[in-house]
Design a protein around this motif. Sequence first.
Motif, short mmCIF file in Angstrom:
data_model
loop_
_atom_site.label_atom_id
_atom_site.label_comp_id
_atom_site.label_asym_id
_atom_site.label_seq_id
_atom_site.Cartn_x
_atom_site.Cartn_y
_atom_site.Cartn_z
N UNK A 1 0.83 -1.07 -0.12
CA UNK A 1 0.21 -0.09 0.14
C UNK A 1 0.89 1.22 -0.05
N UNK A 2 1.53 1.64 -0.96
CA UNK A 2 2.45 2.55 -0.98
C UNK A 2 1.54 3.69 -1.63
N UNK B 1 9.76 1.24 3.89
CA UNK B 1 10.25 0.30 3.05
C UNK B 1 11.28 -0.71 3.57
N UNK B 2 10.70 -1.81 3.71
CA UNK B 2 11.64 -2.91 4.17
C UNK B 2 12.53 -3.61 3.25
N UNK B 3 13.47 -4.31 3.63
CA UNK B 3 14.17 -5.21 2.45
C UNK B 3 13.76 -6.53 2.67
N UNK B 4 13.09 -6.93 3.67
CA UNK B 4 12.52 -8.41 3.90
C UNK B 4 11.06 -8.22 4.17
N UNK B 5 10.22 -8.91 3.53
CA UNK B 5 8.81 -8.99 3.81
C UNK B 5 8.47 -10.44 4.22
N UNK B 6 7.58 -10.70 4.96
CA UNK B 6 6.86 -12.26 5.00
C UNK B 6 5.37 -11.96 4.20
N UNK C 1 14.68 8.59 -0.34
CA UNK C 1 15.84 8.00 -0.38
C UNK C 1 15.47 6.13 -0.84
N UNK C 2 16.39 5.70 -0.92
CA UNK C 2 16.41 4.13 -1.09
C UNK C 2 15.78 3.27 0.16
N UNK C 3 15.92 3.95 1.18
CA UNK C 3 15.37 3.41 2.25
C UNK C 3 13.97 3.97 2.91
N UNK C 4 13.54 4.89 2.12
CA UNK C 4 12.09 5.45 2.24
C UNK C 4 11.98 6.82 3.15
N UNK C 5 13.26 7.35 3.25
CA UNK C 5 13.18 8.63 4.08
C UNK C 5 12.92 9.77 3.17
N UNK C 6 11.89 10.49 3.49
CA UNK C 6 11.13 11.59 2.49
C UNK C 6 11.80 13.06 2.92
#
Length: 142
Positions: free
Chosen positions: A39-40, A50-55, A74-79
Motif C-alpha cells: 500500500x504505497x 520500505x523494508x528489505x525483507x517481507x513475510x 531515499x532508497x530506504x524510504x526517508x522523505x
Amino acid sequence: MDKIIKSALSFLLVLVVFMVSSCGKTKQTTLEDFFKSLNLPAETSSDLNLKTSYSYDNKTITVNWTSSNESAISNTGVVTRLESEQTVILVGEASLGKESLKKSFVIKVLADTSRQTLEKVALSLISSNLIHSSSEESPESL
C-alpha cells in the motif's frame, strides 16, 4: 489388456501433472500478488516504510528499492520535502528464491510550504509594523 493399462497410466500421468501444477502458486505469481498487496501512497509528506525483507504467503521475499530522486525519497524510504513538489519513481525488485520481479511506483512528494508560510508571516508582520509605526508619527516630526 496392454492398451487398457497404457490408457490408465496416461490418464494418471495427466492427472498427476494437473494436480502438481495447480497445487500452489508459482513464485512469479507470488511476487506479483506481493506487489499488489503493498500500500504505497500516490503522494506523501512523510517517510515510507520500505523494508528489505517481507513475510508474505508464508514466504520471505527480499526487496531492493531504488529511487529516481534520492533527494526527495531515499532508497530506504526517508522523505525529504523540498520547496517544490517532486515526482519520484520508486522501483522495487522483489526476489523469491531465484525468481525476481521489478515493479515501479510513481509517488508525489508534496512541497515543503513551511518556509514559504514563514516568509509570508514575516512579511506580514514587517508590513504591519511599518504601517503601525508610521501612523504613530506626528505630522510635526515629519
